[in-house]
Design a protein around this motif. Sequence first.
Motif, PDB file in Angstrom:
ATOM      1  N   ALA A  85       0.986  -1.485   0.106  1.00  0.00           N
ATOM      2  CA  ALA A  85      -0.201   0.164   0.158  1.00  0.00           C
ATOM      3  C   ALA A  85       0.760   1.228  -0.288  1.00  0.00           C
ATOM      4  CB  ALA A  85      -0.974  -0.085   1.141  1.00  0.00           C
ATOM      5  N   THR A  86       0.644   2.115  -0.749  1.00  0.00           N
ATOM      6  CA  THR A  86       1.229   3.718  -1.019  1.00  0.00           C
ATOM      7  C   THR A  86       0.004   4.362  -0.833  1.00  0.00           C
ATOM      8  OG1 THR A  86       0.858   3.765  -3.196  1.00  0.00           O
ATOM      9  CG2 THR A  86       2.725   2.652  -2.324  1.00  0.00           C
ATOM     10  N   ASP A  87       0.511   5.983  -0.513  1.00  0.00           N
ATOM     11  CA  ASP A  87      -0.205   7.011  -1.310  1.00  0.00           C
ATOM     12  C   ASP A  87      -0.632   6.761  -2.579  1.00  0.00           C
ATOM     13  OD1 ASP A  87       0.758   8.263   1.325  1.00  0.00           O
ATOM     14  OD2 ASP A  87       2.057   9.286   0.648  1.00  0.00           O
ATOM     15  N   LEU A  88      -0.105   6.396  -3.133  1.00  0.00           N
ATOM     16  CA  LEU A  88      -0.614   6.610  -4.804  1.00  0.00           C
ATOM     17  C   LEU A  88      -1.734   5.246  -5.155  1.00  0.00           C
ATOM     18  CD1 LEU A  88       2.451   6.685  -6.541  1.00  0.00           C
ATOM     19  CD2 LEU A  88       1.033   7.968  -5.932  1.00  0.00           C
ATOM     20  N   GLY A  89      -2.021   4.200  -4.103  1.00  0.00           N
ATOM     21  CA  GLY A  89      -3.157   3.578  -4.021  1.00  0.00           C
ATOM     22  C   GLY A  89      -2.421   1.632  -3.790  1.00  0.00           C
ATOM     23  N   THR A  90      -2.632   0.404  -3.672  1.00  0.00           N
ATOM     24  CA  THR A  90      -1.943  -0.409  -3.777  1.00  0.00           C
ATOM     25  C   THR A  90      -1.231  -1.591  -4.833  1.00  0.00           C
ATOM     26  OG1 THR A  90      -3.563  -0.334  -1.784  1.00  0.00           O
ATOM     27  CG2 THR A  90      -2.794  -3.104  -2.557  1.00  0.00           C
ATOM     28  N   PHE A  91       0.222  -1.947  -4.856  1.00  0.00           N
ATOM     29  CA  PHE A  91       0.677  -2.539  -5.570  1.00  0.00           C
ATOM     30  C   PHE A  91       0.086  -3.343  -5.350  1.00  0.00           C
ATOM     31  CE2 PHE A  91       3.029   1.911  -5.777  1.00  0.00           C
ATOM     32  CZ  PHE A  91       2.990   1.360  -7.657  1.00  0.00           C
ATOM     33  N   THR A  92       0.130  -4.525  -6.339  1.00  0.00           N
ATOM     34  CA  THR A  92       0.825  -6.076  -6.822  1.00  0.00           C
ATOM     35  C   THR A  92       1.074  -6.758  -7.903  1.00  0.00           C
ATOM     36  OG1 THR A  92      -2.647  -6.357  -7.154  1.00  0.00           O
ATOM     37  CG2 THR A  92      -2.093  -6.311  -5.186  1.00  0.00           C
ATOM     38  N   PHE A  93       1.093  -8.002  -7.941  1.00  0.00           N
ATOM     39  CA  PHE A  93       1.539  -8.746  -8.827  1.00  0.00           C
ATOM     40  C   PHE A  93       1.343 -10.109  -9.105  1.00  0.00           C
ATOM     41  CE2 PHE A  93       4.559  -6.440  -6.564  1.00  0.00           C
ATOM     42  CZ  PHE A  93       5.803  -5.934  -7.041  1.00  0.00           C
ATOM     43  N   ARG A  94       1.213 -10.065 -10.619  1.00  0.00           N
ATOM     44  CA  ARG A  94       0.008 -11.641 -10.949  1.00  0.00           C
ATOM     45  C   ARG A  94       0.811 -12.323 -12.153  1.00  0.00           C
ATOM     46  NH1 ARG A  94      -1.438 -11.275 -15.800  1.00  0.00           N
ATOM     47  NH2 ARG A  94      -3.329  -9.390 -16.906  1.00  0.00           N
ATOM     48  N   PRO A  95       1.323 -13.289 -12.264  1.00  0.00           N
ATOM     49  CA  PRO A  95       1.853 -13.621 -13.499  1.00  0.00           C
ATOM     50  C   PRO A  95       1.512 -13.202 -15.018  1.00  0.00           C
ATOM     51  CG  PRO A  95       1.201 -15.266 -11.872  1.00  0.00           C
ATOM     52  CD  PRO A  95       0.343 -14.195 -11.696  1.00  0.00           C
ATOM     53  N   LEU A  96       2.499 -12.647 -15.384  1.00  0.00           N
ATOM     54  CA  LEU A  96       1.991 -12.349 -16.514  1.00  0.00           C
ATOM     55  C   LEU A  96       1.487 -13.105 -17.742  1.00  0.00           C
ATOM     56  CD1 LEU A  96       2.564  -9.627 -18.386  1.00  0.00           C
ATOM     57  CD2 LEU A  96       4.553 -11.528 -19.677  1.00  0.00           C
ATOM     58  N   ASP A  97       0.525 -12.589 -18.076  1.00  0.00           N
ATOM     59  CA  ASP A  97      -0.047 -14.029 -19.621  1.00  0.00           C
ATOM     60  C   ASP A  97       0.455 -14.242 -20.922  1.00  0.00           C
ATOM     61  OD1 ASP A  97      -1.936 -15.204 -21.494  1.00  0.00           O
ATOM     62  OD2 ASP A  97      -2.837 -15.954 -19.799  1.00  0.00           O
TER      63      ASP A  97
ATOM     64  N   ALA B 194       5.092   4.520 -20.518  1.00  0.00           N
ATOM     65  CA  ALA B 194       5.249   5.413 -20.440  1.00  0.00           C
ATOM     66  C   ALA B 194       3.912   6.138 -20.506  1.00  0.00           C
ATOM     67  CB  ALA B 194       6.057   6.349 -21.968  1.00  0.00           C
ATOM     68  N   THR B 195       3.184   6.949 -20.199  1.00  0.00           N
ATOM     69  CA  THR B 195       2.424   7.869 -20.001  1.00  0.00           C
ATOM     70  C   THR B 195       1.881  10.000 -19.992  1.00  0.00           C
ATOM     71  OG1 THR B 195       0.384   9.121 -18.258  1.00  0.00           O
ATOM     72  CG2 THR B 195       2.862   9.314 -17.687  1.00  0.00           C
ATOM     73  N   ASP B 196       1.412  10.204 -21.110  1.00  0.00           N
ATOM     74  CA  ASP B 196       0.783  11.626 -20.933  1.00  0.00           C
ATOM     75  C   ASP B 196       0.491  12.468 -19.712  1.00  0.00           C
ATOM     76  OD1 ASP B 196       1.805  11.339 -23.535  1.00  0.00           O
ATOM     77  OD2 ASP B 196      -0.521  10.813 -24.272  1.00  0.00           O
ATOM     78  N   ALA B 197       0.465  11.382 -18.708  1.00  0.00           N
ATOM     79  CA  ALA B 197      -0.031  12.456 -17.348  1.00  0.00           C
ATOM     80  C   ALA B 197       0.886  11.263 -15.910  1.00  0.00           C
ATOM     81  CB  ALA B 197      -1.231  12.028 -16.977  1.00  0.00           C
ATOM     82  N   PRO B 198       1.705  12.388 -15.571  1.00  0.00           N
ATOM     83  CA  PRO B 198       3.054  11.236 -14.760  1.00  0.00           C
ATOM     84  C   PRO B 198       2.552  11.728 -13.805  1.00  0.00           C
ATOM     85  CG  PRO B 198       4.501  12.921 -16.721  1.00  0.00           C
ATOM     86  CD  PRO B 198       2.929  12.978 -17.046  1.00  0.00           C
ATOM     87  N   VAL B 199       2.818  10.564 -12.814  1.00  0.00           N
ATOM     88  CA  VAL B 199       2.739  10.898 -11.705  1.00  0.00           C
ATOM     89  C   VAL B 199       3.617  11.430 -10.582  1.00  0.00           C
ATOM     90  CG1 VAL B 199       1.115   9.457  -9.170  1.00  0.00           C
ATOM     91  CG2 VAL B 199      -0.056   9.703 -12.083  1.00  0.00           C
ATOM     92  N   HIS B 200       3.833  12.093 -10.280  1.00  0.00           N
ATOM     93  CA  HIS B 200       4.988  11.898  -9.255  1.00  0.00           C
ATOM     94  C   HIS B 200       4.853  11.160  -8.205  1.00  0.00           C
ATOM     95  CE1 HIS B 200       7.640  14.326  -7.172  1.00  0.00           C
ATOM     96  NE2 HIS B 200       8.157  14.023  -6.318  1.00  0.00           N
ATOM     97  N   GLY B 201       5.888  10.546  -8.211  1.00  0.00           N
ATOM     98  CA  GLY B 201       6.752   9.695  -6.970  1.00  0.00           C
ATOM     99  C   GLY B 201       6.116   8.097  -7.675  1.00  0.00           C
ATOM    100  N   PHE B 202       5.394   8.178  -8.795  1.00  0.00           N
ATOM    101  CA  PHE B 202       5.456   6.410  -9.178  1.00  0.00           C
ATOM    102  C   PHE B 202       6.549   5.334  -9.747  1.00  0.00           C
ATOM    103  CE2 PHE B 202       4.039   3.808 -12.224  1.00  0.00           C
ATOM    104  CZ  PHE B 202       3.004   3.551 -11.979  1.00  0.00           C
TER     105      PHE B 202
END
Length: 181
Positions: free
Chosen positions: A4-16, A103-111
């Motif tokens: 959990a971070t200020d940005l939300g919750t990070f989780t991981f899953r195997p790549l398909d 890449a994104t057109d709307a970068p989030v500081h600290g992402f």
Amino acid sequence: MSTATDLGTFTFRPLDPLKDAELLHTWVTHPKAAFWMMQDARLEDVERAYMEVAADEHHHALLGLLDGEPAFLMEHYDPAHRELVGLYEPQPGDVGMHFLTPATDAPVHGFTKAVITAVMAHLFEDPRTARVVVEPDVTNKAVHALNAAVGFVPEREIQKPEKEALLSFCTREQFEKAVSA
């Protein structure tokens, strides 16, 4: 596990490799992903590359999610068998790592720093992981700064077939100290 971070919750899953190939293709072929070295890859090339990873017992690809939505790519590998064979003396508990934020057109500081922190926390969840090894391109100054922020210490430059790389290491203790500061 999740982070959990200020940005939300990070989780991981195997790549398909088949279901996720279209998304990955947009990420790895974007000009800002030049260090991923797949700029000219076709969709089929991305599928094939990640099918090979999926079939490799020493290399794994995970999709990083932010609040359940695909947000980044993470790969981890056994450097005694992949990527760094013959380029350094691996120690028990070494794990190699790559990560890619799209890449994104709307970068989030600290992402990106939050991503690498979540990636490292995920790797160190495994009690067998003693040290994380990275080998980014020597010219990738942005990733060198991110690596330093989570505790990586450069050891030396090495010549890989595809690039001149900066071999760097981060122990569990270095990571914990860096993120608690």
